[in-house]
Design a protein around this motif. Sequence first.
Motif, PDB file in Angstrom:
ATOM      1  N   MET A  19     -71.242 -11.959 -22.999  1.00 20.57           N
ATOM      2  CA  MET A  19     -69.904 -11.981 -22.397  1.00 20.57           C
ATOM      3  C   MET A  19     -69.371 -13.414 -22.521  1.00 20.57           C
ATOM      4  SD  MET A  19     -69.614  -8.824 -20.684  1.00 20.57           S
ATOM      5  CE  MET A  19     -68.340  -9.137 -19.528  1.00 20.57           C
ATOM      6  N   VAL A  20     -68.191 -13.569 -23.120  1.00 17.98           N
ATOM      7  CA  VAL A  20     -67.563 -14.878 -23.254  1.00 17.98           C
ATOM      8  C   VAL A  20     -66.550 -15.043 -22.130  1.00 17.98           C
ATOM      9  CG1 VAL A  20     -66.210 -16.390 -24.745  1.00 17.98           C
ATOM     10  CG2 VAL A  20     -67.916 -14.863 -25.753  1.00 17.98           C
ATOM     11  N   LEU A  21     -66.718 -16.113 -21.345  1.00 16.33           N
ATOM     12  CA  LEU A  21     -65.881 -16.365 -20.178  1.00 16.33           C
ATOM     13  C   LEU A  21     -65.159 -17.699 -20.341  1.00 16.33           C
ATOM     14  CD1 LEU A  21     -68.612 -15.411 -17.555  1.00 16.33           C
ATOM     15  CD2 LEU A  21     -66.851 -13.927 -18.511  1.00 16.33           C
ATOM     16  N   THR A  22     -64.046 -17.858 -19.621  1.00 14.89           N
ATOM     17  CA  THR A  22     -63.231 -19.072 -19.752  1.00 14.89           C
ATOM     18  C   THR A  22     -62.971 -19.698 -18.384  1.00 14.89           C
ATOM     19  OG1 THR A  22     -61.245 -17.703 -19.709  1.00 14.89           O
ATOM     20  CG2 THR A  22     -62.086 -18.318 -21.872  1.00 14.89           C
ATOM     21  N   PRO A  23     -63.967 -20.396 -17.830  1.00 18.45           N
ATOM     22  CA  PRO A  23     -63.774 -20.994 -16.510  1.00 18.45           C
ATOM     23  C   PRO A  23     -62.872 -22.227 -16.564  1.00 18.45           C
ATOM     24  CG  PRO A  23     -65.920 -21.590 -17.363  1.00 18.45           C
ATOM     25  CD  PRO A  23     -65.311 -20.608 -18.337  1.00 18.45           C
ATOM     26  N   PRO A  24     -62.071 -22.451 -15.510  1.00 18.80           N
ATOM     27  CA  PRO A  24     -61.284 -23.678 -15.427  1.00 18.80           C
ATOM     28  C   PRO A  24     -62.182 -24.836 -14.974  1.00 18.80           C
ATOM     29  CG  PRO A  24     -60.936 -22.362 -13.472  1.00 18.80           C
ATOM     30  CD  PRO A  24     -61.823 -21.558 -14.390  1.00 18.80           C
ATOM     31  N   GLU A  25     -61.590 -25.984 -14.738  1.00 17.40           N
ATOM     32  CA  GLU A  25     -62.353 -27.161 -14.321  1.00 17.40           C
ATOM     33  C   GLU A  25     -62.984 -26.989 -12.937  1.00 17.40           C
ATOM     34  OE1 GLU A  25     -64.163 -30.652 -15.012  1.00 17.40           O
ATOM     35  OE2 GLU A  25     -62.906 -29.584 -16.450  1.00 17.40           O
ATOM     36  N   THR A  26     -62.296 -26.285 -12.029  1.00 20.60           N
ATOM     37  CA  THR A  26     -62.812 -26.064 -10.680  1.00 20.60           C
ATOM     38  C   THR A  26     -63.085 -24.576 -10.484  1.00 20.60           C
ATOM     39  OG1 THR A  26     -61.504 -27.919  -9.851  1.00 20.60           O
ATOM     40  CG2 THR A  26     -62.306 -26.358  -8.218  1.00 20.60           C
ATOM     41  N   VAL A  27     -64.284 -24.264  -9.980  1.00 21.89           N
ATOM     42  CA  VAL A  27     -64.676 -22.869  -9.758  1.00 21.89           C
ATOM     43  C   VAL A  27     -65.196 -22.708  -8.337  1.00 21.89           C
ATOM     44  CG1 VAL A  27     -65.260 -22.517 -12.195  1.00 21.89           C
ATOM     45  CG2 VAL A  27     -67.034 -23.238 -10.600  1.00 21.89           C
ATOM     46  N   GLY A  28     -65.224 -21.466  -7.850  1.00 24.82           N
ATOM     47  CA  GLY A  28     -65.808 -21.175  -6.549  1.00 24.82           C
ATOM     48  C   GLY A  28     -67.317 -21.057  -6.680  1.00 24.82           C
ATOM     49  N   ASP A  86     -67.318 -17.972  -9.176  1.00 26.37           N
ATOM     50  CA  ASP A  86     -66.157 -17.167  -9.577  1.00 26.37           C
ATOM     51  C   ASP A  86     -64.929 -18.049  -9.798  1.00 26.37           C
ATOM     52  OD1 ASP A  86     -65.663 -17.754  -6.899  1.00 26.37           O
ATOM     53  OD2 ASP A  86     -64.692 -15.846  -6.526  1.00 26.37           O
ATOM     54  N   TRP A  87     -63.968 -17.488 -10.564  1.00 23.95           N
ATOM     55  CA  TRP A  87     -62.750 -18.228 -10.903  1.00 23.95           C
ATOM     56  C   TRP A  87     -61.735 -17.295 -11.501  1.00 23.95           C
ATOM     57  CZ3 TRP A  87     -67.401 -18.875 -13.547  1.00 23.95           C
ATOM     58  CH2 TRP A  87     -67.438 -18.345 -14.831  1.00 23.95           C
ATOM     59  N   LYS A  88     -60.518 -17.781 -11.604  1.00 27.91           N
ATOM     60  CA  LYS A  88     -59.478 -17.100 -12.382  1.00 27.91           C
ATOM     61  C   LYS A  88     -59.492 -17.757 -13.759  1.00 27.91           C
ATOM     62  CE  LYS A  88     -56.504 -15.792  -8.595  1.00 27.91           C
ATOM     63  NZ  LYS A  88     -55.158 -15.815  -8.036  1.00 27.91           N
TER      64      LYS A  88
END
Length: 79
Positions: free
Chosen positions: A42-51, A75-77
């Motif tokens: 699964m390829v995911l694209t997390p931002p700089e800040t995540v939960g 988790d993150w958007k």
Amino acid sequence: MPDQTTNAEKLDRDAVADRLTDLTEELRAGENVTVSVGNKDMVLTPPETVGYKIDVIKKQSRFRGNHETVRIEIDWKPR
């Protein structure tokens, strides 16, 4: 509709540590994160800040024995 993939297996401690290290390296790289779940990537694209959330559960039972669980949730958007 969410795309969820789950895999459960028994691994030795070194194998679990290796998988966590792989995830750590992917997160530190700052780009996409590829997570292997069973036979699927699964390829995911997390931002700089995540939960980040961690739960530790210790259960004691005379009949079933003791049981310990660590749950880590990140988790993150997506970016």
